[in-house]
Design an enzyme around this catalytic site. Sequence first.
Site, PDB file in Angstrom:
ATOM      1  N   GLY A 272      42.425  33.505  38.482  1.00 56.22           N
ATOM      2  CA  GLY A 272      42.721  32.870  37.200  1.00 56.22           C
ATOM      3  C   GLY A 272      41.706  33.123  36.105  1.00 56.22           C
ATOM      4  O   GLY A 272      41.677  32.398  35.112  1.00 56.22           O
ATOM      5  N   SER A 273      40.900  34.195  36.240  1.00 59.07           N
ATOM      6  CA  SER A 273      39.917  34.464  35.168  1.00 59.07           C
ATOM      7  C   SER A 273      40.637  34.805  33.858  1.00 59.07           C
ATOM      8  O   SER A 273      40.173  34.416  32.774  1.00 59.07           O
ATOM      9  CB  SER A 273      38.950  35.578  35.563  1.00 59.07           C
ATOM     10  OG  SER A 273      39.602  36.818  35.644  1.00 59.07           O
ATOM     11  N   ASN A 274      41.756  35.501  33.945  1.00 64.40           N
ATOM     12  CA  ASN A 274      42.514  35.784  32.713  1.00 64.40           C
ATOM     13  C   ASN A 274      43.155  34.521  32.161  1.00 64.40           C
ATOM     14  O   ASN A 274      43.140  34.301  30.948  1.00 64.40           O
ATOM     15  CB  ASN A 274      43.579  36.852  32.977  1.00 64.40           C
ATOM     16  CG  ASN A 274      43.004  38.249  32.997  1.00 64.40           C
ATOM     17  OD1 ASN A 274      42.659  38.797  31.950  1.00 64.40           O
ATOM     18  ND2 ASN A 274      42.844  38.813  34.183  1.00 64.40           N
TER      19      ASN A 274
ATOM     20  N   LEU B  15      51.889  37.768  41.108  1.00 61.66           N
ATOM     21  CA  LEU B  15      52.282  38.844  42.012  1.00 61.66           C
ATOM     22  C   LEU B  15      53.739  38.830  42.472  1.00 61.66           C
ATOM     23  O   LEU B  15      54.143  39.691  43.251  1.00 61.66           O
ATOM     24  CB  LEU B  15      51.351  38.848  43.238  1.00 61.66           C
ATOM     25  CG  LEU B  15      49.861  38.988  42.882  1.00 61.66           C
ATOM     26  CD1 LEU B  15      49.011  39.014  44.144  1.00 61.66           C
ATOM     27  CD2 LEU B  15      49.589  40.228  42.036  1.00 61.66           C
TER      28      LEU B  15
ATOM     29  N   ASN C 181      52.899  40.969  30.599  1.00 62.32           N
ATOM     30  CA  ASN C 181      52.098  41.132  31.817  1.00 62.32           C
ATOM     31  C   ASN C 181      50.873  41.982  31.534  1.00 62.32           C
ATOM     32  O   ASN C 181      50.893  42.818  30.627  1.00 62.32           O
ATOM     33  CB  ASN C 181      52.943  41.832  32.894  1.00 62.32           C
ATOM     34  CG  ASN C 181      52.194  42.005  34.207  1.00 62.32           C
ATOM     35  OD1 ASN C 181      51.512  41.082  34.679  1.00 62.32           O
ATOM     36  ND2 ASN C 181      52.302  43.173  34.806  1.00 62.32           N
TER      37      ASN C 181
ATOM     38  N   HIS D  94      48.374  44.696  33.560  1.00 66.46           N
ATOM     39  CA  HIS D  94      48.228  45.482  34.785  1.00 66.46           C
ATOM     40  C   HIS D  94      46.876  46.200  34.743  1.00 66.46           C
ATOM     41  O   HIS D  94      46.514  46.768  33.707  1.00 66.46           O
ATOM     42  CB  HIS D  94      49.377  46.500  34.885  1.00 66.46           C
ATOM     43  CG  HIS D  94      49.371  47.207  36.195  1.00 66.46           C
ATOM     44  ND1 HIS D  94      49.838  46.623  37.353  1.00 66.46           N
ATOM     45  CD2 HIS D  94      48.902  48.433  36.549  1.00 66.46           C
ATOM     46  CE1 HIS D  94      49.673  47.473  38.356  1.00 66.46           C
ATOM     47  NE2 HIS D  94      49.113  48.572  37.894  1.00 66.46           N
TER      48      HIS D  94
ATOM     49  N   GLU E 162      39.827  43.384  30.291  1.00 65.08           N
ATOM     50  CA  GLU E 162      40.825  42.296  30.251  1.00 65.08           C
ATOM     51  C   GLU E 162      40.314  41.123  29.422  1.00 65.08           C
ATOM     52  O   GLU E 162      41.049  40.562  28.595  1.00 65.08           O
ATOM     53  CB  GLU E 162      41.162  41.842  31.676  1.00 65.08           C
ATOM     54  CG  GLU E 162      41.886  42.919  32.453  1.00 65.08           C
ATOM     55  CD  GLU E 162      42.366  42.481  33.834  1.00 65.08           C
ATOM     56  OE1 GLU E 162      43.325  43.081  34.323  1.00 65.08           O
ATOM     57  OE2 GLU E 162      41.774  41.559  34.423  1.00 65.08           O
TER      58      GLU E 162
HETATM   59  C1  GAR Z   1      43.757  41.074  37.057  1.00 63.39           C
HETATM   60  O1  GAR Z   1      42.890  42.171  37.149  1.00 63.39           O
HETATM   61  C2  GAR Z   1      45.159  41.541  36.685  1.00 63.39           C
HETATM   62  O2  GAR Z   1      45.156  42.664  35.863  1.00 63.39           O
HETATM   63  C3  GAR Z   1      45.699  41.905  38.050  1.00 63.39           C
HETATM   64  O3  GAR Z   1      45.243  40.892  38.892  1.00 63.39           O
HETATM   65  C4  GAR Z   1      43.967  40.435  38.430  1.00 63.39           C
HETATM   66  C5  GAR Z   1      44.009  38.936  38.371  1.00 63.39           C
HETATM   67  O4  GAR Z   1      42.746  38.396  38.105  1.00 63.39           O
HETATM   68  N1  GAR Z   1      47.135  41.977  38.012  1.00 63.39           N
HETATM   69  C6  GAR Z   1      47.821  42.794  38.802  1.00 63.39           C
HETATM   70  O5  GAR Z   1      47.291  43.528  39.624  1.00 63.39           O
HETATM   71  C7  GAR Z   1      49.336  42.728  38.587  1.00 63.39           C
HETATM   72  N2  GAR Z   1      49.979  43.845  39.206  1.00 63.39           N
HETATM   73  P1  GAR Z   1      42.601  36.881  37.634  1.00 63.39           P
HETATM   74  O6  GAR Z   1      43.407  36.032  38.611  1.00 63.39           O
HETATM   75  O7  GAR Z   1      41.131  36.594  37.745  1.00 63.39           O
HETATM   76  O8  GAR Z   1      43.130  36.788  36.236  1.00 63.39           O
END
Ligand code: GAR
Length: 191
Positions: free
Chosen positions: A12-14, A84, A101, A103, A173
Amino acid sequence: MKRIVIFASGSGSNAENIIKFFSQTTTTKVTQVLCNNEHAKVFERCKQLKINCLHFNKTEFSTTDMVLNILKNNADFIVLAGFLWKIPQKIIDAFPNKIINIHPALLPKYGGKGMYGMHVHKAVKENKEIETGITIHYVNANYDEGAIIFQAKTALNDEDTKETIAKKIHILEQRHFPSVIEGIILEREMQ
Ligand code: GAR
């Protein structure tokens, strides 16, 4: 006021970065986080940020209208931040071009089912890529195939590992995702 609902599956950092960014604006707010993994760190982050984070299961997502109804009541835009599961068609139909989204690679490379998180960075390393990056795109019924909105690149060298690649992606990101979302929302308002 535009309302964003975020879907997350992991750390969940994003999600945290987006919530903090929009808490500083008066035009847009994150109203709700939805998570399919009850052990995900995103729950702790949301607790700190005082944003409701709700767990849902596959039935509530795909078979019943539980998640769809939450979205209809709380979202103008939907953001997938490390989520996911494939989005059911009924949700795509209810939010045309309003599901965004991120990626962690330069699509169309390294996309598709099973390509997420460290799996992506491992494949990038194994293929000795000289650059990688992030792709922000609209969501359609196929994994990672919707129209691309924004990409940013970062250079790689022989010393990079999948872990250092992950760090470089994380920086991109954190730098770009919230402002790209804001740009999309503002652009839509002017249409
Ligand atoms: C992020 O790097 C995002 O780009 C990736 O999962 C990570 C989630 O990090 N997404 C995918 O791979 C989707 N196919 P977060 O939970 O710390 O935000």
